[in-house]
Write an enzyme that holds these catalytic residues in place. Structure first.
Site, PDB file in Angstrom:
ATOM      1  N   ASN A  60      34.811  40.496  41.993  1.00  0.00           N
ATOM      2  CA  ASN A  60      35.685  41.546  41.475  1.00  0.00           C
ATOM      3  C   ASN A  60      34.843  42.747  41.060  1.00  0.00           C
ATOM      4  O   ASN A  60      33.627  42.768  41.258  1.00  0.00           O
ATOM      5  CB  ASN A  60      36.534  41.015  40.309  1.00  0.00           C
ATOM      6  CG  ASN A  60      35.686  40.424  39.198  1.00  0.00           C
ATOM      7  OD1 ASN A  60      34.871  41.109  38.588  1.00  0.00           O
ATOM      8  ND2 ASN A  60      35.865  39.126  38.933  1.00  0.00           N
ATOM      9  N   ASP A 106      40.520  27.603  33.889  1.00  0.00           N
ATOM     10  CA  ASP A 106      40.738  28.700  32.941  1.00  0.00           C
ATOM     11  C   ASP A 106      39.757  28.538  31.778  1.00  0.00           C
ATOM     12  O   ASP A 106      39.945  27.692  30.901  1.00  0.00           O
ATOM     13  CB  ASP A 106      42.183  28.668  32.437  1.00  0.00           C
ATOM     14  CG  ASP A 106      42.549  29.906  31.646  1.00  0.00           C
ATOM     15  OD1 ASP A 106      41.686  30.418  30.920  1.00  0.00           O
ATOM     16  OD2 ASP A 106      43.711  30.346  31.753  1.00  0.00           O
ATOM     17  N   ILE A 107      38.711  29.362  31.788  1.00  0.00           N
ATOM     18  CA  ILE A 107      37.651  29.226  30.781  1.00  0.00           C
ATOM     19  C   ILE A 107      38.182  29.524  29.394  1.00  0.00           C
ATOM     20  O   ILE A 107      37.956  28.765  28.442  1.00  0.00           O
ATOM     21  CB  ILE A 107      36.463  30.156  31.117  1.00  0.00           C
ATOM     22  CG1 ILE A 107      35.953  29.895  32.528  1.00  0.00           C
ATOM     23  CG2 ILE A 107      35.338  29.948  30.096  1.00  0.00           C
ATOM     24  CD1 ILE A 107      34.897  30.887  33.001  1.00  0.00           C
ATOM     25  N   LYS A 110      45.952  31.292  25.031  1.00  0.00           N
ATOM     26  CA  LYS A 110      44.537  30.949  24.897  1.00  0.00           C
ATOM     27  C   LYS A 110      44.164  30.595  23.456  1.00  0.00           C
ATOM     28  O   LYS A 110      42.997  30.308  23.176  1.00  0.00           O
ATOM     29  CB  LYS A 110      43.643  32.110  25.353  1.00  0.00           C
ATOM     30  CG  LYS A 110      44.051  32.803  26.642  1.00  0.00           C
ATOM     31  CD  LYS A 110      44.047  31.912  27.868  1.00  0.00           C
ATOM     32  CE  LYS A 110      44.360  32.750  29.108  1.00  0.00           C
ATOM     33  NZ  LYS A 110      44.544  31.949  30.322  1.00  0.00           N
TER      34      LYS A 110
END
Length: 393
Positions: free
Chosen positions: A211, A305-306, A340
Site C-alpha cells: 500500500n 487483524d493485528i 478493536k
C-alpha cells in the site's frame, strides 16, 4: 522566564536557497531568550550576508577559519564547548557527507566535529539528491550516532522540481529544538510499542502487493516518544524514512510477521500505537516461479487483524489505532474503536487529504464519547497530541 533563557545555540549555515529561512530560525531562538552564535560557510554568504545574521543574533558571525579575533581562544573549540545545541540549517548533502565521514576542512565542519553538544540537522536539497542512495547512507550514519533530524518536507523547490527536499519551516525547527533543550519527560519509565510502515504480500518472486504507507507517521511517533523519555520498540515494515536508532527495531515483511511480533510484545509495553499499514489481504497461493499469463486472476484471503488481537489481550494498556477512511470517516473510526477495544482512534480522510507520503496530516481524534478535529499540522505535532492522550490515561 523565557523558555531558552541562558541556553547557547550554535547555528551552522551552509549554502542553499533555504538560507533566507534561517533568519526566522535565529529570530525564533532569540525571542525565546537563547544566546545564538552563527557560523556560515563561504557559499552561504552568497545567499545572505553575515551582517544580516549579526543583526539578528547580536553576535559576530564566524566565516573564516583563520581570521584573528583579538582573543586567544581557539575559536572552533570555544564555540564547540559553548554550545548547548548545535543546529545545522540548511544542511546540504555536502555538510552531511562531511560529518558522516569525519571530514573537517572549514570552520563549520571543524566546529561540528569538535562539539559534544546534541546536534540537529535540517536537510535541504534537490529532491533527486535527497532520495539518492549516497545521501541516505550518510543520513543513516549520522542518525545512528544520535544526531537529530528535522526531516525535509515535500513541495515546490527552487530548482523547479516538486518533491521531498524542502527545508522544514522555521517554526517546526524551533519547536523541535525547544523539545530537545527543555524536554518534557512525561513518558520516562514507560514502554511504547509502535507499528510502522507497510507490509508486503508476494505473488511470486518478482511481484508483490502493498500500500501507499511511507512510514512517516510511525517515524514521527518514534521520535516524539523517545524525546519524551520512553523506551520504544518499533515493529517496522516497508518505509521510506530513517528510524531513530535509539529505538529497538524489529524488521518484518508480511502481515503475519507483523502480527506475530506485535502480539508477542503487548504484555511488555504500556502504550501501543498501531501506526503501521498492514495489508488486509494476501494472495491465497504463492508461485515459486514468475507468473507468465496473458490473463491473471488472483484469489485473495483475509489476513489476521493485528489491532483486534491486541485489543483483545491488552488489558488496561493504552491502545491507539489509525483509521484511514474515504467515506463516513468518524462513524467508521468509532466503529473501529469499539471493535478493536481501543482507547483512541486517529481518523485520516484519505479521500480529501494528501496523507500518504506527506510530511503533514489532517486528523480527527475519536474516542467513545467525543471527536476533536485538528487543522493541518506536521506529523510530529500529531504524534505529540496522540502521546499527550496516552500520558494522561
Amino acid at each position: 522566564m523565557l523558555k531558552l533563557q541562558g541556553k547557547n545555540i550554535v547555528v551552522g549555515v551552509t549554502g542553499g536557497i533555504a538560507v533566507y529561512k534561517v533568519c526566522q530560525v535565529v529570530r525564533g531562538f532569540k525571542k525565546l531568550g537563547a544566546n545564538v552564535d552563527v557560523i556560515m560557510t563561504k557559499n552561504a554568504t552568497e545567499f545572505v550576508t553575515p551582517l544580516t545574521f549579526e543583526t539578528l543574533s547580536n553576535r559576530p558571525v564566524v566565516t573564516d577559519m583563520f581570521k584573528r579575533s583579538g582573543h586567544w581562544d581557539v575559536e572552533h573549540i570555544s564555540l564547540a564547548k559553548k554550545a548547548d545545541l548545535f543546529v545545522m540549517c540548511p544542511a546540504t548533502a555536502n555538510i552531511i557527507g562531511k560529518y558522516a565521514n569525519g571530514i573537517a576542512d572549514d570552520m563549520l565542519s571543524t566546529t561540528l566535529m569538535a562539539t559534544t553538544a546534541p546536534v540537529v540537522i535540517c536537510p535541504a536539497m534537490n529532491t533527486n539528491m535527497y532520495r539518492s542512495k549516497s545521501f541516505n547512507k550518510n543520513l543513516e550514519t549520522v542518525i545512528s550516532r544520535g544526531v537529530h533530524v528535522v526531516r525535509a518536507e515535500s513541495g515546490f523547490l527552487a530548482c523547479g522540481d516538486t518533491g521531498d527536499g524542502r527545508m522544514a519551516e522555521p517554526d517546526t525547527i524551533v519547536e523541535r529544538c525547544v523539545e530537545l533543550l527543555c524536554p518534557v519527560c512525561d513518558l520516562a519509565g514507560k514502554r511504547v510499542l509502535i507499528t510502522c510502515g507497510a507490509t508486503i504480500e508476494k505473488l511470486d518472486d518478482a511481484r508483490f502487493i502493498t500500500n501507499f504507507s511511507s512510514g512517516k507517521m510511525g517515524a514521527a511517533l518514534v521520535d516524539a516518544a523517545l524525546n519524551r523519555g520512553a523506551d520504544v520498540t518499533v515493529i517496522l515494515g516497508k518505509h521510506t524514512v530513517p528510524i531513530d536508532s535509539r529505538a529497538t527495531i524489529v524488521d518484518v515483511t508480511t502481515t503475519h510477521q507483523m502480527y506475530d511480533e506485535t502480539v508477542a510484545r503487548v504484555n511488555e509495553h504500556d502504550i501501543i500505537v498501531m501506526a503501521g499499514a498492514p495489508c488486509d489481504y494476501r494472495p491465497e497461493s504463492f508461485s515459486d516461479s514468475k507468473i507468465k499469463s496473458d490473463n491473471l486472476t488472483v484469489k485473495f484471503v483475509k489476513n489476521p487483524d493485528i489491532a483486534a488481537k491486541v485489543g483483545e489481550i491488552k488489558g488496561d494498556r493504552f491502545l491507539c489505532v489509525f483509521s484511514a477512511e474515504t467515506d463516513n470517516g468518524v462513524e467508521n473510526a468509532r466503529m473501529k474503536l469499539r471493535k478493536k477495544h481501543a482507547d483512541l482512534a486517529v481518523m485520516n480522510d484519505v479521500k480529501h487529504n494528501d496523507v500518504f507520503g506527506s510530511d503533514t496530516n489532517v486528523v480527527t481524534l475519536v474516542t467513545s464519547d467525543a471527536t476533536v478535529d485538528y487543522p493541518e499540522m506536521s506529523k510530529l505535532e500529531v504524534a505529540n497530541i496522540i502521546l499527550d492522550r496516552a500520558a494522561c490515561k
